[in-house]
Design a protein around this motif. Structure first.
Motif, short mmCIF file in Angstrom:
data_model
loop_
_atom_site.label_atom_id
_atom_site.label_comp_id
_atom_site.label_asym_id
_atom_site.label_seq_id
_atom_site.Cartn_x
_atom_site.Cartn_y
_atom_site.Cartn_z
N THR A 47 0.82 -1.20 0.00
CA THR A 47 0.00 0.00 0.00
C THR A 47 0.86 1.26 0.00
O THR A 47 2.09 1.19 0.04
CB THR A 47 -0.94 -0.01 1.22
N SER A 48 0.23 2.41 0.00
CA SER A 48 0.96 3.66 -0.21
C SER A 48 1.86 4.01 0.96
O SER A 48 3.05 4.33 0.79
CB SER A 48 -0.05 4.81 -0.44
N THR A 49 1.35 3.96 2.19
CA THR A 49 2.15 4.38 3.34
C THR A 49 3.29 3.42 3.65
O THR A 49 4.24 3.80 4.34
CB THR A 49 1.24 4.52 4.57
N ASP A 50 3.21 2.16 3.17
CA ASP A 50 4.29 1.20 3.39
C ASP A 50 5.34 1.24 2.29
O ASP A 50 6.30 0.46 2.35
CB ASP A 50 3.71 -0.21 3.50
N ASP A 51 5.17 2.09 1.30
CA ASP A 51 6.12 2.18 0.19
C ASP A 51 7.27 3.10 0.60
O ASP A 51 7.07 4.30 0.86
CB ASP A 51 5.41 2.72 -1.05
N PRO A 52 8.52 2.60 0.65
CA PRO A 52 9.64 3.47 1.05
C PRO A 52 9.92 4.57 0.04
O PRO A 52 10.39 5.66 0.41
CB PRO A 52 10.81 2.50 1.19
N VAL A 53 9.65 4.32 -1.24
CA VAL A 53 9.92 5.34 -2.25
C VAL A 53 8.94 6.50 -2.10
O VAL A 53 9.30 7.67 -2.25
CB VAL A 53 9.84 4.73 -3.66
N ILE A 54 7.67 6.20 -1.80
CA ILE A 54 6.69 7.28 -1.59
C ILE A 54 7.07 8.12 -0.39
O ILE A 54 6.90 9.35 -0.37
CB ILE A 54 5.27 6.68 -1.46
N ARG A 55 7.63 7.50 0.64
CA ARG A 55 8.08 8.27 1.79
C ARG A 55 9.22 9.22 1.40
O ARG A 55 9.27 10.36 1.88
CB ARG A 55 8.54 7.32 2.89
N GLN A 56 10.09 8.75 0.52
CA GLN A 56 11.18 9.62 0.06
C GLN A 56 10.68 10.75 -0.82
O GLN A 56 11.28 11.82 -0.87
CB GLN A 56 12.22 8.79 -0.69
N LEU A 57 9.56 10.52 -1.53
CA LEU A 57 9.00 11.54 -2.43
C LEU A 57 7.89 12.34 -1.77
O LEU A 57 7.08 12.97 -2.47
CB LEU A 57 8.46 10.86 -3.69
N SER A 58 7.82 12.34 -0.45
CA SER A 58 6.73 13.04 0.22
C SER A 58 6.78 14.54 0.01
O SER A 58 5.75 15.22 0.14
CB SER A 58 6.77 12.72 1.72
N SER A 59 7.95 15.07 -0.34
CA SER A 59 8.06 16.51 -0.57
C SER A 59 7.61 16.92 -1.97
O SER A 59 7.50 18.12 -2.25
CB SER A 59 9.50 16.97 -0.35
N GLU A 60 7.33 15.94 -2.85
CA GLU A 60 6.95 16.25 -4.23
C GLU A 60 5.47 16.53 -4.39
O GLU A 60 5.05 17.08 -5.40
CB GLU A 60 7.35 15.08 -5.15
N GLY A 61 4.65 16.15 -3.43
CA GLY A 61 3.21 16.37 -3.58
C GLY A 61 2.52 16.37 -2.24
O GLY A 61 3.14 16.25 -1.18
N ASN A 62 1.20 16.45 -2.30
CA ASN A 62 0.39 16.43 -1.08
C ASN A 62 -0.70 15.37 -1.10
O ASN A 62 -1.46 15.24 -0.14
CB ASN A 62 -0.24 17.80 -0.83
N VAL A 63 -0.81 14.59 -2.17
CA VAL A 63 -1.74 13.46 -2.26
C VAL A 63 -0.94 12.27 -2.79
O VAL A 63 -0.27 12.37 -3.82
CB VAL A 63 -2.94 13.76 -3.17
N PHE A 64 -1.04 11.11 -2.09
CA PHE A 64 -0.24 9.94 -2.44
C PHE A 64 -1.15 8.73 -2.51
O PHE A 64 -2.02 8.53 -1.64
CB PHE A 64 0.87 9.72 -1.40
N ALA A 65 -0.93 7.90 -3.55
CA ALA A 65 -1.77 6.71 -3.75
C ALA A 65 -1.06 5.77 -4.72
O ALA A 65 0.05 6.06 -5.20
CB ALA A 65 -3.15 7.10 -4.27
N THR A 66 -1.71 4.65 -5.02
CA THR A 66 -1.25 3.71 -6.05
C THR A 66 -2.21 3.76 -7.23
O THR A 66 -3.33 4.29 -7.13
CB THR A 66 -1.17 2.29 -5.49
N ASP A 67 -1.78 3.17 -8.36
CA ASP A 67 -2.64 3.19 -9.55
C ASP A 67 -3.91 2.39 -9.34
O ASP A 67 -4.97 2.73 -9.87
CB ASP A 67 -1.86 2.67 -10.76
N ALA A 68 -3.85 1.30 -8.55
CA ALA A 68 -5.05 0.50 -8.30
C ALA A 68 -6.07 1.29 -7.49
O ALA A 68 -7.28 1.25 -7.77
CB ALA A 68 -4.68 -0.79 -7.57
#
Length: 591
Positions: A253-274
C-alpha cells in the motif's frame, strides 16, 4: 304571300299585345355562405338528414367508407382520415329498445352429439402444435390470396419472435430470470461509533470534467521481462494449458512504500494506480469496497486496508444475472474472485520469455527482501506526478507487467497484461470455444457488459502508468465443474486510448471524479477516514473513524508474540532451576 285577311289578323294581335300589363319582377333567393367549412350552414326543416362534417383538404377514397376501418394498412393508415374524425360516427345504428328486460330462462347445458364431443380437445391440440411450429420457425408461407394486412401482421410477429429467440438464447424453456436472493454484504462492518461526514451519489459524477496535463516521471524501479509473441498465435484449435507460476507478487500500500516516503516533498496526495483506478471508475462498480484516507497536516494518503479483498478481481460484477452461489461452491463470488486473481497472475508470467536478460530500470525493486521464498515476478514501477490544479499535486506508483520490441523501429514499449476468464458458458450465453476465433467482437462485447467495472479499472491503470499496449488473454476452464485446470484460448491487444474510447471511458470525467473526492477529503480536519461503497446503492460514503482502527489486530499479534516469548523465557528459567535442584538432591544422596 299572305292574304289581306291574314295581314288584318296579325295587326289585331299586335294591337292586343300592346294593351297587356308589364312582366313581374324576379327576386334572387338568399345564398348561404359557409365561412368555416364546406356544405350548408344549417339543415332545412324538411330535410332532417344527419350531416357529417367534411374538410375540403380531405382525400376521397375509392369506396364509401362508413366505418373508418376500410384502409388499415400502414401506407393508407392516415391517407384518407378526416380531420373531423372517422366518417361513420353519425351513421351508426343504435338500438333504442331496452334489452336489459330480456332474461335467459333455460340454463341447462346443451348436449352435443357424439361426433362433436371431442372437437374442442382436438382443436386445443392443433393450437398447441401450431404454437410450437411458430416458435420453431416452421410456419408455412402464406398463400398468394392472403391480404396485405395479414402479411404485415405475420411479418411483425416473426420480427418479435426473432427478438424473443435472441433474448432468450442459451436458456432452457423452464429457466426463470434470477433475482437477487439477499442484499449484498458490505466489504467492512460499519461500527455504530463511526460518523458519516460526507456522502456522494454516483448520479452526480457523470457531468464532471477536468483537463490534466501530462505527468512527470519521478523515479523508475524494478525489472521487466519480454513478452513472448508466440502466444499471439494461440487459438481454440491449438490451445495451451495454463501453468502454475510460483513467483512472488508484492501488493504494498501507499504508506508502506519506502519510495513514496522519500518523495513526500513532491506532492500532497499519495496513492497507487489501483486505488486511483477504483476511485475514478467508482460509478461502474456494484460490489462494495473500502479505502482508508489519512489526513496528516496538509497531506493526504490513500491506502488499502490490511487483509482486505481489494486486490481480488471481481467476476461478472455488472452482469444481468451475477453469480449468487453461496458457501464452498466453486461458483460463489468469493471463490470466483480468488480463481480470477490466480489466473491473472499466472497468465501474466507464463506469456513472458524465460532465460532472456531482463530490462532493468534505474533503481531496483524496493520491495525485494531476502525472506522471499521464490523468484520475484516481472514488474516495473513508475512513480509519476500529476498537477490537479494549483493546490493539488498527486504522486502515484504505477505498474507495468512486461516489455515488447516494436516491429517498425525496434523501440521498447511497455505492456500491461490482463486476463479474462470463462467459468460457465451456459451462464454467459456465449461459448468461447465456438465464438472466439470467428466472433471475437461478440465475446468482448459480452465481457464489457458483464465486467464493465473491472475492464475500466484495468484501462485506467494502463493509462496512468503510460503503457503503450494492453494485452488481454482469454482463459477458460477445462471442465466447468473444475476450477483447478484452465487452458489459454487466445489473446487480443489494444492501445489503452483506443480501448478507453471503445468502452466510453472519458479520462477527463475520471479526473473530475477524483478531484471531487480529493476536495471532499481535504476539506476535513486531520484524522483517519474510511471511504466505503454502499453494497446495494450507487452511493459512496466517507466515515470518520478512530486513529487506531484496523491496527488492533496487528497490535494484538505483537502482544501475543511478546507474551509467548516471555513465557518461553520463564519456562527455560524454571527448567534450569529444576536441573540445579535435582543435582543438589543427587549429591546429598551420594553423601
Amino acid at each position: 304571300m299572305a292574304t289581306n285577311s291574314e295581314v288584318a289578323t296579325m295587326a289585331e294581335s299586335s294591337a292586343e299585345s300592346t294593351d297587356q300589363p308589364a312582366r313581374r319582377s324576379f327576386t334572387l333567393p338568399r345564398i348561404q355562405d359557409n365561412e368555416k367549412g364546406w356544405g350548408p350552414c344549417q339543415i332545412p326543416e324538411g330535410f332532417q338528414v344527419p350531416y357529417q362534417p367534411y374538410s375540403k383538404a380531405d382525400k376521397l377514397g375509392k369506396v364509401a367508407d362508413w366505418t373508418g376501418n376500410t384502409y388499415q394498412e400502414r401506407r393508407y393508415m392516415n391517407r384518407y382520415n378526416s380531420q373531423f374524425g372517422a366518417g361513420g360516427t353519425l351513421f351508426q345504428y343504435y338500438h333504442e329498445e331496452d334489452e336489459s328486460s330480456f332474461q335467459l330462462v333455460d340454463t341447462a347445458r346443451v348436449q352435443r352429439p357424439g361426433y362433436m364431443r371431442n372437437r374442442a380437445r382436438f382443436q386445443r391440440g392443433g393450437n398447441i402444435r401450431r404454437d410450437r411450429d411458430r416458435r420453431e420457425g416452421k410456419m408455412e408461407t402464406l398463400s398468394s390470396s392472403s391480404s396485405k394486412l395479414q402479411k404485415g401482421r405475420d411479418r411483425d410477429r416473426l420480427r418479435l419472435q426473432r427478438k424473443w429467440q435472441k433474448q432468450w438464447y442459451g436458456r432452457r424453456w423452464n429457466d426463470q430470470p434470477r433475482t437477487q436472493l439477499k442484499p449484498r454484504e458490505s466489504s467492512v462492518d460499519i461500527h455504530p461509533e463511526w460518523r458519516c461526514v460526507h456522502e456522494i451519489e454516483f448520479s452526480q459524477l457523470s457531468k464532471l470534467y477536468l483537463e490534466v496535463d501530462a505527468p512527470e516521471d519521478l523515479r523508475s524501479c524494478g525489472s521487466l521481462e519480454f513478452y513472448d509473441k508466440s502466444y499471439d498465435r494461440v487459438t481454440t484449435k491449438n490451445q495451451k494449458p495454463l501453468a502454475g507460476v510460483t513467483r512472488v507478487f508484492h501488493k504494498v500500500t501507499s504508506t508502506d512504500d519506502p519510495v513514496i516516503r522519500q518523495l513526500s516533498s513532491e506532492g500532497n496526495v499519495f496513492a497507487t494506480d489501483a486505488i486511483l483506478a477504483c476511485l475514478m471508475s467508482c460509478s461502474r462498480s456494484v460490489y462494495s469496497w473500502d479505502i482508508i484516507a489519512q489526513r496528516v497536516g496538509g497531506k493526504l494518503f490513500l491506502d488499502k486496508r490490511d487483509n482486505s479483498q481489494f486486490d481480488l478481481l471481481t467476476v461478472s460484477e455488472t452482469a444481468t444475472e451475477p453469480p449468487q452461489d453461496e458457501g464452498a461452491s466453486i461458483n460463489a463470488p468469493a471463490n470466483l474472485a480468488l480463481e480470477a486473481t490466480f489466473i491473472n497472475q499466472n497468465f501474466s508470467q507464463q506469456v513472458l520469455k524465460r532465460g532472456v536478460e531482463r530490462h532493468e530500470f534505474a533503481d531496483k525493486n524496493p520491495f525485494v527482501s531476502p525472506d522471499d521464498d521464490g523468484e520475484v515476478a516481472s514488474v516495473g514501477y513508475r512513480y509519476r506526478k500529476w498537477k490537479l490544479g494549483e493546490d493539488i499535486n498527486l504522486v502515484a506508483r504505477c505498474e507495468h507487467d512486461a516489455i515488447v520490441t516494436s516491429k517498425p523501429g525496434g523501440e521498447l514499449q511497455y505492456m500491461s497484461i490482463k486476463t479474462l476468464n470463462e467459468w460457465d458458458p451456459k451462464v454467459s450465453g456465449v461459448d468461447w470455444r465456438q465464438k472466439l476465433d470467428n466472433q471475437r467482437g461478440a465475446v468482448l462485447a459480452t465481457e464489457l457488459k458483464n465486467n464493465s467495472g473491472k475492464l475500466a479499472k484495468w484501462t485506467l491503470s494502463a493509462l496512468l502508468a503510460g503503457s503503450d499496449t494492453i494485452k488481454f488473454g482469454y482463459v477458460s476452464r477445462v471442465n466447468p465443474r473444475d476450477s483447478s485446470k484452465h487452458v489459454i484460448l487466445g489473446t487480443q491487444q489494444f492501445k489503452p486510448q483506443e480501448f478507453a474510447a471503445q468502452i466510453t471511458l472519458d479520462m477527463s470525467n475520471c479526473w473530475g471524479v477524483l478531484r471531487v473526492i480529493i476536495d471532499a477529503l481535504m476539506s476535513l480536519s486531520s484524522g483517519k477516514y474510511l471511504i466505503v461503497k454502499d453494497p446495494n446503492r450507487p452511493v459512496m460514503r466517507i466515515y470518520s473513524i478512530p486513529q487506531n482502527t484496523f491496527e488492533s489486530d496487528d497490535d494484538d499479534d505483537d502482544d501475543d508474540d511478546d507474551s509467548e516469548e516471555e513465557e518461553d523465557e520463564d519456562e527455560e528459567g524454571e527448567d534450569e532451576e529444576g536441573k540445579g535442584e535435582g543435582a543438589a538432591v543427587q549429591e546429598g544422596a551420594n553423601a
